[in-house]
Design a protein around this motif. Structure first.
Motif, PDB file in Angstrom:
ATOM      1  N   TRP A 105      26.969  48.627 -52.375  1.00  0.00           N
ATOM      2  CA  TRP A 105      26.863  47.179 -52.142  1.00  0.00           C
ATOM      3  C   TRP A 105      26.333  46.902 -50.733  1.00  0.00           C
ATOM      4  O   TRP A 105      25.384  46.137 -50.547  1.00  0.00           O
ATOM      5  CB  TRP A 105      28.236  46.533 -52.337  1.00  0.00           C
ATOM      6  CG  TRP A 105      28.268  45.059 -52.082  1.00  0.00           C
ATOM      7  CD1 TRP A 105      28.595  44.426 -50.919  1.00  0.00           C
ATOM      8  CD2 TRP A 105      27.951  44.016 -53.022  1.00  0.00           C
ATOM      9  NE1 TRP A 105      28.515  43.064 -51.068  1.00  0.00           N
ATOM     10  CE2 TRP A 105      28.128  42.791 -52.345  1.00  0.00           C
ATOM     11  CE3 TRP A 105      27.562  44.002 -54.347  1.00  0.00           C
ATOM     12  CZ2 TRP A 105      27.912  41.562 -52.959  1.00  0.00           C
ATOM     13  CZ3 TRP A 105      27.333  42.771 -54.970  1.00  0.00           C
ATOM     14  CH2 TRP A 105      27.511  41.577 -54.269  1.00  0.00           C
ATOM     15  N   SER A 106      26.927  47.535 -49.733  1.00  0.00           N
ATOM     16  CA  SER A 106      26.570  47.261 -48.335  1.00  0.00           C
ATOM     17  C   SER A 106      25.149  47.693 -48.016  1.00  0.00           C
ATOM     18  O   SER A 106      24.430  46.993 -47.284  1.00  0.00           O
ATOM     19  CB  SER A 106      27.556  47.971 -47.399  1.00  0.00           C
ATOM     20  OG  SER A 106      28.871  47.511 -47.600  1.00  0.00           O
ATOM     21  N   ASN A 107      24.726  48.842 -48.539  1.00  0.00           N
ATOM     22  CA  ASN A 107      23.367  49.308 -48.263  1.00  0.00           C
ATOM     23  C   ASN A 107      22.320  48.354 -48.831  1.00  0.00           C
ATOM     24  O   ASN A 107      21.285  48.106 -48.206  1.00  0.00           O
ATOM     25  CB  ASN A 107      23.159  50.709 -48.826  1.00  0.00           C
ATOM     26  CG  ASN A 107      23.825  51.783 -47.982  1.00  0.00           C
ATOM     27  OD1 ASN A 107      24.351  51.499 -46.905  1.00  0.00           O
ATOM     28  ND2 ASN A 107      23.810  53.007 -48.452  1.00  0.00           N
ATOM     29  N   MET A 108      22.592  47.816 -50.015  1.00  0.00           N
ATOM     30  CA  MET A 108      21.634  46.863 -50.589  1.00  0.00           C
ATOM     31  C   MET A 108      21.636  45.551 -49.802  1.00  0.00           C
ATOM     32  O   MET A 108      20.594  44.915 -49.629  1.00  0.00           O
ATOM     33  CB  MET A 108      21.960  46.606 -52.058  1.00  0.00           C
ATOM     34  CG  MET A 108      21.826  47.829 -52.957  1.00  0.00           C
ATOM     35  SD  MET A 108      20.267  48.714 -52.770  1.00  0.00           S
ATOM     36  CE  MET A 108      20.810  50.263 -52.021  1.00  0.00           C
ATOM     37  N   GLN A 109      22.803  45.142 -49.295  1.00  0.00           N
ATOM     38  CA  GLN A 109      22.851  43.935 -48.458  1.00  0.00           C
ATOM     39  C   GLN A 109      22.035  44.140 -47.179  1.00  0.00           C
ATOM     40  O   GLN A 109      21.320  43.241 -46.732  1.00  0.00           O
ATOM     41  CB  GLN A 109      24.302  43.589 -48.109  1.00  0.00           C
ATOM     42  CG  GLN A 109      25.210  43.325 -49.303  1.00  0.00           C
ATOM     43  CD  GLN A 109      24.797  42.133 -50.132  1.00  0.00           C
ATOM     44  OE1 GLN A 109      24.337  41.124 -49.600  1.00  0.00           O
ATOM     45  NE2 GLN A 109      24.946  42.233 -51.449  1.00  0.00           N
ATOM     46  N   ARG A 110      22.137  45.303 -46.599  1.00  0.00           N
ATOM     47  CA  ARG A 110      21.371  45.580 -45.379  1.00  0.00           C
ATOM     48  C   ARG A 110      19.879  45.531 -45.652  1.00  0.00           C
ATOM     49  O   ARG A 110      19.102  44.964 -44.870  1.00  0.00           O
ATOM     50  CB  ARG A 110      21.759  46.952 -44.815  1.00  0.00           C
ATOM     51  CG  ARG A 110      23.152  47.010 -44.225  1.00  0.00           C
ATOM     52  CD  ARG A 110      23.392  48.304 -43.489  1.00  0.00           C
ATOM     53  NE  ARG A 110      24.742  48.338 -42.932  1.00  0.00           N
ATOM     54  CZ  ARG A 110      25.154  49.207 -42.014  1.00  0.00           C
ATOM     55  NH1 ARG A 110      24.302  50.110 -41.561  1.00  0.00           N
ATOM     56  NH2 ARG A 110      26.387  49.175 -41.563  1.00  0.00           N
ATOM     57  N   MET A 111      19.471  46.151 -46.752  1.00  0.00           N
ATOM     58  CA  MET A 111      18.048  46.130 -47.099  1.00  0.00           C
ATOM     59  C   MET A 111      17.548  44.708 -47.299  1.00  0.00           C
ATOM     60  O   MET A 111      16.452  44.342 -46.864  1.00  0.00           O
ATOM     61  CB  MET A 111      17.799  46.960 -48.353  1.00  0.00           C
ATOM     62  CG  MET A 111      17.751  48.449 -48.113  1.00  0.00           C
ATOM     63  SD  MET A 111      17.507  49.361 -49.647  1.00  0.00           S
ATOM     64  CE  MET A 111      15.955  48.668 -50.232  1.00  0.00           C
ATOM     65  N   MET A 112      18.349  43.890 -47.971  1.00  0.00           N
ATOM     66  CA  MET A 112      17.956  42.500 -48.200  1.00  0.00           C
ATOM     67  C   MET A 112      17.799  41.751 -46.872  1.00  0.00           C
ATOM     68  O   MET A 112      16.841  40.996 -46.673  1.00  0.00           O
ATOM     69  CB  MET A 112      18.997  41.798 -49.076  1.00  0.00           C
ATOM     70  CG  MET A 112      19.001  42.252 -50.528  1.00  0.00           C
ATOM     71  SD  MET A 112      20.461  41.641 -51.413  1.00  0.00           S
ATOM     72  CE  MET A 112      20.235  39.868 -51.282  1.00  0.00           C
ATOM     73  N   LYS A 144      13.056  44.145 -50.646  1.00  0.00           N
ATOM     74  CA  LYS A 144      14.112  43.203 -51.030  1.00  0.00           C
ATOM     75  C   LYS A 144      14.268  43.213 -52.550  1.00  0.00           C
ATOM     76  O   LYS A 144      15.391  43.188 -53.074  1.00  0.00           O
ATOM     77  CB  LYS A 144      13.819  41.797 -50.531  1.00  0.00           C
ATOM     78  CG  LYS A 144      14.974  40.838 -50.832  1.00  0.00           C
ATOM     79  CD  LYS A 144      14.792  39.460 -50.228  1.00  0.00           C
ATOM     80  CE  LYS A 144      16.000  38.574 -50.561  1.00  0.00           C
ATOM     81  NZ  LYS A 144      15.861  37.197 -50.045  1.00  0.00           N
ATOM     82  N   ALA A 145      13.144  43.267 -53.269  1.00  0.00           N
ATOM     83  CA  ALA A 145      13.204  43.341 -54.734  1.00  0.00           C
ATOM     84  C   ALA A 145      13.919  44.610 -55.191  1.00  0.00           C
ATOM     85  O   ALA A 145      14.702  44.575 -56.147  1.00  0.00           O
ATOM     86  CB  ALA A 145      11.794  43.284 -55.317  1.00  0.00           C
ATOM     87  N   ARG A 182      10.177  37.620 -58.969  1.00  0.00           N
ATOM     88  CA  ARG A 182       9.451  36.588 -58.218  1.00  0.00           C
ATOM     89  C   ARG A 182       8.903  37.156 -56.910  1.00  0.00           C
ATOM     90  O   ARG A 182       7.749  36.894 -56.528  1.00  0.00           O
ATOM     91  CB  ARG A 182      10.360  35.404 -57.915  1.00  0.00           C
ATOM     92  CG  ARG A 182       9.641  34.231 -57.228  1.00  0.00           C
ATOM     93  CD  ARG A 182      10.604  33.265 -56.561  1.00  0.00           C
ATOM     94  NE  ARG A 182      11.298  33.855 -55.414  1.00  0.00           N
ATOM     95  CZ  ARG A 182      10.741  34.004 -54.211  1.00  0.00           C
ATOM     96  NH1 ARG A 182       9.486  33.627 -53.983  1.00  0.00           N
ATOM     97  NH2 ARG A 182      11.441  34.524 -53.222  1.00  0.00           N
ATOM     98  N   LEU A 183       9.710  37.939 -56.222  1.00  0.00           N
ATOM     99  CA  LEU A 183       9.263  38.548 -54.966  1.00  0.00           C
ATOM    100  C   LEU A 183       8.082  39.483 -55.201  1.00  0.00           C
ATOM    101  O   LEU A 183       7.112  39.485 -54.428  1.00  0.00           O
ATOM    102  CB  LEU A 183      10.423  39.316 -54.324  1.00  0.00           C
ATOM    103  CG  LEU A 183      11.526  38.468 -53.692  1.00  0.00           C
ATOM    104  CD1 LEU A 183      12.775  39.311 -53.464  1.00  0.00           C
ATOM    105  CD2 LEU A 183      11.048  37.858 -52.371  1.00  0.00           C
ATOM    106  N   LEU A 184       8.149  40.273 -56.268  1.00  0.00           N
ATOM    107  CA  LEU A 184       7.057  41.187 -56.573  1.00  0.00           C
ATOM    108  C   LEU A 184       5.795  40.416 -56.947  1.00  0.00           C
ATOM    109  O   LEU A 184       4.684  40.776 -56.520  1.00  0.00           O
ATOM    110  CB  LEU A 184       7.468  42.132 -57.700  1.00  0.00           C
ATOM    111  CG  LEU A 184       8.592  43.113 -57.361  1.00  0.00           C
ATOM    112  CD1 LEU A 184       9.088  43.814 -58.615  1.00  0.00           C
ATOM    113  CD2 LEU A 184       8.127  44.143 -56.329  1.00  0.00           C
TER     114      LEU A 184
END
Length: 432
Positions: A105-112, A144-145, A182-184
Motif C-alpha cells: 500500500w505505502s509503496n504505491m502511495q509513494r509512487m502516486m 501513476k497509472a 485515463r492517465l495512459l
C-alpha cells in the motif's frame, strides 16, 4: 553538454516529503536536497523522473510481484517471518497488521505522490519544454497509472490521488482502473502531439525503455482488467513487439528478483507454476526458464539470474495473449484468437527475453470457453511472477472458496492498520 543526475538523492527526498496524505512523517533527511530544488528546477524534475522509475523497478516490483504471488499460489512463503507466514496462510488468517500489505500500500502511495508532483510542477519549470517536457509528464502519468493498477489488483477500493493536507477518499476498484486508463490515454495523446525527444531518452528513459510502446502495453493490460476489450485490442495492436523494454539495475540499485533469491530467501516457487494438474502442461520450456529444480528443491531463476540482470517492463507474448483474450471476449474470430495462442505455445526460440514455451500447437476444442481456459493456462506460464496471476484468477472465474485455496487464498487484501488509524475514510475490510 551531458549532465548526470543522482536519482537516489532525489528519491530520498521524495520518500520523505512527498508521501501519501493520510500519513505524517516527522523525520527530516538533512542530506537530501531542498524540496524547492527538486520541484522547481530542471535538474530536480529530471532527477525525480529517473528516481520514480528506479523506485518502481525496485521497491514497486518487490511488493507488487512477490506478495500477490504468494496469494495467487505462484510462490510459497517459506521464511519464518510472521509477515510471510500470514501471507502464506491467507484467508481469514491474514491480519490487517500484516507488514507486507502495508508495504505494498505505502509503496504505491509513494509512487502516486512522486508522479503527481512531476505532473503538477514540470510545466512550471521554464527550461523544460517541447519533447523533453511531454516525455517527462507522460512518464509520470505512466507510473501513476502503474501504481493505481497495482492497488486495483490488491484492494477492493483505493484512493486515486494522495494529499498532504486532507484525508484521502476511496473509490471502487473499477474507478481506480478507469483513472489509470485515463492517465495512459492522456500520456499517449500527449506523446502523439509532441513526441519525446532524444534528450528525454538520454536523460530520463534510457535506451531500454521505449515510452510509447510501454504506454500502449499497459493500456492493453488495464483495459483488459477493466473489461474494455475493444480498447484493449486496439492498444495491443499498437505495441511495437520488436522492442525489448526492460528495467536496468546496478550494484546500488539491485534486481529485486535476484535479491529475493539470493539475499532474503523468503519464497520458493510452487510445482508446475503453482497450477493444478489439469492446467500444467509437461514439457513447457518456460518452467526451466523460471525455476531451477534440483531433486525436490525448487529455486527461482528467470530474470533474477544476477544482481544487475534486466527485468522486462512487460513481455512481448503478453501482448499476443491480450489480443487473444480480447478477441474471444468480444465474440471475435476463434481462428484469429487461436493463431495468437499458438504463436505463444509453439515458440521454441527467438523470444526477446528468452521466454520460449516450445509446446505443440493447441489441439483441444476450438470454442470460446475452451480457448479462454487456454489463454489463462498460457498467461500463468508466460507471465509467471509479473504480478498478474491474482487478477487473472478472478477475471477468468477460477475456483475459490473458504476451504479451496488451490489457485488463490484471498480475493482481496484487507486495508493496512496504519491507513485505518490515520484515515477515517478507510472502508470496511473485505470478508476474504
Amino acid at each position: 553538454m551531458n549532465k548526470r543526475y543522482n536519482p537516489i538523492k532525489f528519491t530520498l527526498l521524495a520518500s520523505l516529503l512527498l508521501f501519501a496524505g493520510s500519513c505524517k512523517l516527522d523525520t527530516v533527511n538533512l542530506n537530501a536536497p531542498a524540496e524547492t530544488d527538486v520541484l522547481t528546477t530542471r535538474e530536480g524534475i529530471i532527477g525525480l523522473s529517473v528516481g520514480l522509475r528506479q523506485f518502481n523497478s525496485t521497491n514497486g516490483i518487490n511488493a507488487a510481484y512477490f506478495y500477490p504471488a504468494v496469494t495467487s499460489r505462484e510462490l510459497q512463503g517459506v521464511a519464518s517471518f510472521t509477515n510471510v507466514l500470514e501471507l502464506e496462510a491467507g484467508g481469514t488468517a491474514l491480519p490487517t497488521a500484516n507488514g507486507n500489505i502495508l508495504t505494498l500500500w505505502s509503496n504505491m502511495q509513494r509512487m502516486m505522490t512522486m508522479s503527481q508532483n512531476i505532473i503538477d510542477n514540470a510545466p512550471k519549470v521554464s527550461t523544460l519544454t517541447g519533447g523533453l517536457l511531454s516525455g517527462i509528464i507522460a512518464n509520470a502519468e505512466l507510473f501513476k497509472a502503474i501504481a493505481l493498477g497495482n492497488l486495483a489488483v490488491s484492494f477492493e477500493q483505493a484512493n486515486i490521488n494522495t494529499s498532504t493536507t486532507e484525508k484521502v477518499t476511496f473509490v471502487p476498484r473499477a474507478q481506480v482502473l478507469a483513472e489509470a486508463i485515463r492517465l495512459l490515454d492522456d500520456a499517449i495523446a500527449r506523446t502523439n502531439t509532441t513526441p519525446p525527444t532524444a534528450e528525454f531518452t538520454t536523460l530520463v528513459a534510457g535506451s531500454r525503455f521505449d515510452l510509447k510502446s510501454v504506454l500502449y502495453a499497459f493500456s492493453a493490460r488495464y483495459n483488459l482488467m477493466a473489461g474494455n476489450y475493444a480498447a484493449a485490442l486496439l492498444s495491443a495492436n499498437l505495441v511495437d513487439q520488436t522492442k525489448a523494454n526492460a528495467y536496468e539495475y546496478n550494484a546500488q540499485s539491485v534486481n529485486p528478483i535476484w535479491n529475493n533469491i539470493n539475499t532474503l530467501k523468503y519464497y520458493t516457487p510452487r510445482a508446475g507454476f503453482g497450477l493444478p494438474a489439469g492446467l500444467f502442461e509437461a514439457g513447457d520450456l518456460r518452467l526451466n526458464f523460471y525455476v531451477s529444480i534440483v531433486g525436490t528443491v525448487r529455486t527461482l531463476t528467470g530474470f533474477g539470474a544476477t544482481q544487475t540482470a534486466n527485468v522486462p517492463v512487460y513481455l512481448p507474448d503478453e501482448i499476443k495473449l491480450d489480443k487473444a483474450e480480447a478477441m474471444l471476449r468480444t465474440g471475435g474470430s476463434l481462428t484469429d484468437a487461436l493463431a495468437q495462442i499458438n504463436a505463444v505455445r509453439t515458440q521454441a526460440s527467438g523470444d526477446l527475453f528468452g521466454v520460449n514455451a516450445g509446446l505443440p500447437a493447441y489441439s483441444g476444442a476450438v470454442t470460446q470457453a475452451d480457448l479462454l481456459v487456454e489463454v489463462y493456462r498460457q498467461r500463468c506460464a508466460e507471465l509467471f511472477l509479473t504480478g498478474q496471476r491474482w487478477e487473472d484468477s478472478r477475471r477468468f472465474g477460477r475456483p475459490f472458496s473458504l476451504t479451496d485455496f488451490t489457485e488463490r487464498n484471498r480475493n482481496f487484501y484487507p486495508y493496512p492498520d496504519q491507513e485505518r488509524l490515520n484515515n477515517p475514510n478507510t472502508p470496511a475490510d473485505p470478508a476474504i
